[in-house]
Design a protein around this motif. Sequence first.
Motif, short mmCIF file in Angstrom:
data_model
loop_
_atom_site.label_atom_id
_atom_site.label_comp_id
_atom_site.label_asym_id
_atom_site.label_seq_id
_atom_site.Cartn_x
_atom_site.Cartn_y
_atom_site.Cartn_z
N ARG A 247 3.63 10.04 -0.17
CA ARG A 247 4.95 10.45 -0.69
C ARG A 247 5.81 11.04 0.42
O ARG A 247 7.01 10.73 0.52
N ASP B 97 11.55 7.58 -8.30
CA ASP B 97 11.23 7.04 -9.62
C ASP B 97 12.22 5.99 -10.09
O ASP B 97 12.16 5.53 -11.24
N SER B 98 13.15 5.60 -9.22
CA SER B 98 14.14 4.57 -9.59
C SER B 98 13.52 3.18 -9.54
O SER B 98 12.63 2.91 -8.72
N TYR B 99 14.03 2.30 -10.40
CA TYR B 99 13.65 0.89 -10.37
C TYR B 99 14.73 0.12 -9.60
O TYR B 99 15.87 0.59 -9.48
N GLU C 223 8.85 4.16 -5.27
CA GLU C 223 7.70 4.85 -4.69
C GLU C 223 6.43 4.00 -4.80
O GLU C 223 5.68 3.88 -3.83
N LYS C 224 6.20 3.41 -5.96
CA LYS C 224 4.98 2.63 -6.17
C LYS C 224 4.93 1.43 -5.22
O LYS C 224 3.87 1.12 -4.65
N HIS D 175 8.20 -2.15 -11.05
CA HIS D 175 7.63 -0.99 -10.36
C HIS D 175 8.70 -0.12 -9.73
O HIS D 175 9.73 -0.62 -9.26
N THR D 176 8.44 1.18 -9.69
CA THR D 176 9.37 2.10 -9.06
C THR D 176 9.36 1.90 -7.54
O THR D 176 8.42 1.29 -6.99
#
Length: 525
Positions: free
Chosen positions: A127, A147-149, A108-109, A105-106
């Motif tokens: 956000r 959006d980074s992992y 943000e998620k 998951h990113t």
Amino acid sequence: MSLLEVNDLRVSFRQDGQLTQAVKGVSFTVDRGETVALVGESGSGKSVTALSTVSLLAGSAEVEGSVTYDGQQMIGADEQRLQQVRGNDISFIFQEPMTSLNPLHTIEKQMAESLALHQGVVGSEARIRIIELLNKVGIRDPQDRLDSYPHQLSGGQRQRVMIAMALANKPDVLIADEPTTALDVTIQAQILELLAELQKSENMGMLFITHDLGIVRRIADRVCVMKDGEIVETGPTSEIFDNPQHPYTQKLLAAEPSGVPEPIASDAEVIAHTDGLRVWFPIQRGFLKRTVGHVKAVNDATISVRAGETLGIVGESGSGKTTLALALMRLISSDGGITYRDQDVRKWSTRELRRLRKDMQIVFQDPFGSLSPRMTCAQIIAEGLAIHNVDPHRAPRDLVVEVMQETGLDPAAMDRYPHEFSGGQRQRIAIARAMVLRPKLLVLDEPTSALDMTVQVQIVELLRNLQQKYGLAYLFISHDLKVVRAMSHQVLVMKQGDVVEMGPSEALFETPQTDYTRELIAAAG
């Protein structure tokens, strides 16, 4: 009334019908705006105590005593109440963020999930809150990181994300379990400073778990010293450090690598040398994978290490320390000169390199990850003997017994598996595996960073003794400058692939010549 009160906490684990007591009558309090440090060696019960506060222990645990948060009893509380408190009122930061963050998951998620669960904040509002939190914990350009992992972030950035997640719901109590152990000294200093600032601004209570007393002195108001499941001494930080009463506390405070290595002979042979060594990894883009640039992992490194000498290599993560060592050992390709005992090894074939493998060995940071769980201690140590045809006239088991005794291991334990040993013992097995081949050069890649202070001292002493006995050359890679100072004759400082400074250990620590070296030394405290 204190914010968090632990009274006569007792925790036992049932396994194979037997009950093992891990925590034995522990009592302490944490007030709002206060930092309480729980210190002790691995296995002393620190983490079990912390996890007990919100019933996060495995089902095999039997918990007695009292844990109250804001006057409400946590032991025996129903699951709905516990879920309300976990991550909302009492938050955790763990030692290794890579195992705590979901790799699928990113960022943000993962952060949005917590906000939705505990506060009902979703969509654009979530956000905005996430960007605000990432900004607060010092992540640059946070909107670009949403959006980074986890694997796309550095160790320090991942730990900052973990702190942001822990703070997302404005907890009253923050429990930090060894949050800086795996980090470089400069990143460690930043994280500690960040935690202190956030605690002050949010007026949180903090329970800080660590085995590093240097950190405790910088961050804690009060200290509880744990040994074998019990708190043996507690008091204000200054009092514990200036006038420790319990022998175990005195032992912990004295457990710091000290002294200097034995001087080397003036005519000592040069074991390994690099001349303008360069390791550049190509950046390839597009369908045809055209090279559009390079990651300059190591840039123009010229080093020498002699028999009986330790070259300490320091710098932040990503500075090229390990890459330099791997290139020297011909485990990755590189440009520039590499000589081993005056022989140019750059053009050696795979067959010719086998002799080099015997003479150059490596010991890694995490012994548990580098030891096969399916092999016994004896099998692990003896594995290289047949490959390299070492002392064929002697039985391998005899050689294993000899090297185990030499590295402080009990030969009676040779048929045990890695999980049956402590962290310090596993590191000794990794050293024994390398030493049984009688190498000339040993690369030690962060060999003490995952160990308790008392065990660190033992490993440093063991390495010094082995070096003196066999005239070993060491490349000692570490971010712990106290250990580097105690081990090294020469020190090499790296930053972003470049060698920024190199010189005799004492001179470099006493009169550093570059701003970066001064920053590293200041961050180490």
